[in-house]
Design an enzyme around this catalytic site. Structure first.
Site, PDB file in Angstrom:
ATOM      1  N   PRO A 163     -55.199   7.550  67.697  1.00 42.04           N
ATOM      2  CA  PRO A 163     -56.451   8.294  67.504  1.00 42.04           C
ATOM      3  C   PRO A 163     -57.611   7.701  68.310  1.00 42.04           C
ATOM      4  O   PRO A 163     -58.644   8.358  68.480  1.00 42.04           O
ATOM      5  CB  PRO A 163     -56.707   8.212  65.996  1.00 42.04           C
ATOM      6  CG  PRO A 163     -55.759   7.219  65.446  1.00 42.04           C
ATOM      7  CD  PRO A 163     -54.669   7.010  66.449  1.00 42.04           C
ATOM      8  N   GLU A 203     -48.936   1.521  61.470  1.00 39.85           N
ATOM      9  CA  GLU A 203     -49.500   0.290  62.001  1.00 39.85           C
ATOM     10  C   GLU A 203     -50.336   0.524  63.250  1.00 39.85           C
ATOM     11  O   GLU A 203     -50.242   1.544  63.900  1.00 39.85           O
ATOM     12  CB  GLU A 203     -48.383  -0.685  62.398  1.00 39.85           C
ATOM     13  CG  GLU A 203     -47.388  -1.023  61.326  1.00 39.85           C
ATOM     14  CD  GLU A 203     -46.108  -0.194  61.411  1.00 39.85           C
ATOM     15  OE1 GLU A 203     -46.142   0.912  61.981  1.00 39.85           O
ATOM     16  OE2 GLU A 203     -45.089  -0.679  60.884  1.00 39.85           O
ATOM     17  N   ARG A 257     -43.721  23.079  78.811  1.00 34.31           N
ATOM     18  CA  ARG A 257     -43.819  24.517  79.110  1.00 34.31           C
ATOM     19  C   ARG A 257     -44.470  24.796  80.464  1.00 34.31           C
ATOM     20  O   ARG A 257     -44.364  25.898  80.971  1.00 34.31           O
ATOM     21  CB  ARG A 257     -44.531  25.264  77.980  1.00 34.31           C
ATOM     22  CG  ARG A 257     -45.994  24.932  77.853  1.00 34.31           C
ATOM     23  CD  ARG A 257     -46.583  25.566  76.604  1.00 34.31           C
ATOM     24  NE  ARG A 257     -46.873  26.994  76.748  1.00 34.31           N
ATOM     25  CZ  ARG A 257     -47.914  27.495  77.413  1.00 34.31           C
ATOM     26  NH1 ARG A 257     -48.762  26.676  78.011  1.00 34.31           N
ATOM     27  NH2 ARG A 257     -48.107  28.787  77.495  1.00 34.31           N
ATOM     28  N   ASP A 315     -53.363  31.801  80.035  1.00 41.71           N
ATOM     29  CA  ASP A 315     -53.577  31.109  78.756  1.00 41.71           C
ATOM     30  C   ASP A 315     -55.036  30.821  78.513  1.00 41.71           C
ATOM     31  O   ASP A 315     -55.788  30.559  79.444  1.00 41.71           O
ATOM     32  CB  ASP A 315     -52.905  29.716  78.766  1.00 41.71           C
ATOM     33  CG  ASP A 315     -51.414  29.788  78.594  1.00 41.71           C
ATOM     34  OD1 ASP A 315     -50.924  30.855  78.216  1.00 41.71           O
ATOM     35  OD2 ASP A 315     -50.773  28.755  78.838  1.00 41.71           O
TER      36      ASP A 315
HETATM   37 CL1  6GU Z   1     -52.060  10.236  69.011  1.00 47.26          CL
HETATM   38  N1  6GU Z   1     -51.985   9.282  66.544  1.00 47.26           N
HETATM   39  C1  6GU Z   1     -52.367   9.246  65.257  1.00 47.26           C
HETATM   40  N2  6GU Z   1     -51.803   8.361  64.422  1.00 47.26           N
HETATM   41  N3  6GU Z   1     -53.315  10.029  64.766  1.00 47.26           N
HETATM   42  C2  6GU Z   1     -53.846  10.901  65.617  1.00 47.26           C
HETATM   43  C3  6GU Z   1     -53.492  11.016  66.954  1.00 47.26           C
HETATM   44  C4  6GU Z   1     -52.528  10.160  67.397  1.00 47.26           C
HETATM   45  N4  6GU Z   1     -54.211  11.973  67.536  1.00 47.26           N
HETATM   46  C5  6GU Z   1     -55.000  12.438  66.579  1.00 47.26           C
HETATM   47  N5  6GU Z   1     -54.792  11.807  65.425  1.00 47.26           N
END
Ligand code: 6GU
Length: 245
Positions: free
Chosen positions: A89, A116, A154, A169
């Site tokens: 994230p 983790e 895709r 798209d």
């Molecule tokens: Cl890539 N990983 C995690 N654990 N949470 C996320 C994410 C990734 N992208 C958005 N939320």
């Protein structure tokens, strides 16, 4: 394209990779998926892959050795030119533009953690890109990597029947897609816009472009700053703005 996926939960991927377009892509040898449980690379006698964080605190941290060795082994088997993508994230926000960039690559390696964090040395010495799919927290990188894989594969030439289907798209044009209709013409008293039945292709194109603009203005006005508009389209947009006031 070769796609290696490093995860502690390889079975999470089975349904997603073996249905529909991703399945067909494998059958046509346009993409090859390789699931790797990096626990198999742990040199620890209990095959541990994580440990407590230095400095204390909650949660565990993925230790560098299994991931360094798993990625090292995958690179040695191939070109050594792979992109190594860490799912987090904290990463760069994944977009259609990034999907188009990754679709040009021959070899992608996805690193998925669960619960983790990753030891920082993995980020510094193994990873080429850190990616996030949006501003919310998932329990692990697996679902995020599936989203990215789906959107990249895709785009590989030969996978979608007709090139137009992705050139039109949402996001590829910079605008959201226009409304679509199919038969019947009258469904329970709700009719299809007559212009779509007119056979006048120029008029239909104009209508679609305007409806794309209208929808983007209503739902995602942030996208309009990056899009090239004709004088006519700019006027139409100004009318939408006036009406709103
Ligand atoms: Cl890539 N990983 C995690 N654990 N949470 C996320 C994410 C990734 N992208 C958005 N939320």
């Amino acid at each position: 394209m070769k796609i290696d996926i490093l995860t502690l939960f390889p079975t999470m991927f089975e349904g997603v990779l073996n249905e529909s377009i991703l399945k067909r892509a494998q059958e046509q040898s346009l993409v090859q998926f390789n699931l790797v449980n990096f626990r198999d690379f742990s040199l620890n006698k209990h095959q541990k892959v994580d440990d407590y964080p230095y400095g204390g605190g909650a949660g565990m941290v993925l230790t560098p050795q299994p991931i360094f060795d798993a990625v090292g082994s995958l690179l040695k088997q191939s070109d050594e030119n792979a992109r190594v993508l860490l799912m987090t994230p904290q990463g760069e926000r994944f977009t259609q533009k990034k999907a188009e960039e990754l679709a040009e690559e021959k070899h992608l390696i996805f690193l998925c953690g669960h619960y983790e964090g990753f030891d920082e040395r993995i980020r510094e010495h193994v990873v080429t890109d850190e990616l996030s799919i949006g501003d919310y927290v998932l329990t692990g990188g697996e679902l995020a990597s599936m989203v990215i894989i789906d959107s990249v594969v895709r785009l590989i030439p030969g996978i979608l029947g007709n090139k137009q289907s992705y050139e039109q798209d949402s996001f590829s044009t910079g605008l959201l897609e226009h409304p679509q209709y199919t038969r019947p013409y009258d469904f329970r008293g709700h009719q299809v816009p007559d212009v779509l039945l007119s056979g006048n292709h120029k008029k239909i194109e104009e209508w679609r472009r305007k409806e794309s603009l209208r929808r983007t203005f209503e739902r995602r006005p942030d996208l309009l700053t990056d899009v090239h508009l004709t004088e006519n389209e700019r006027q139409f947009l100004n009318q939408l703005i006036q009406k709103k006031r």
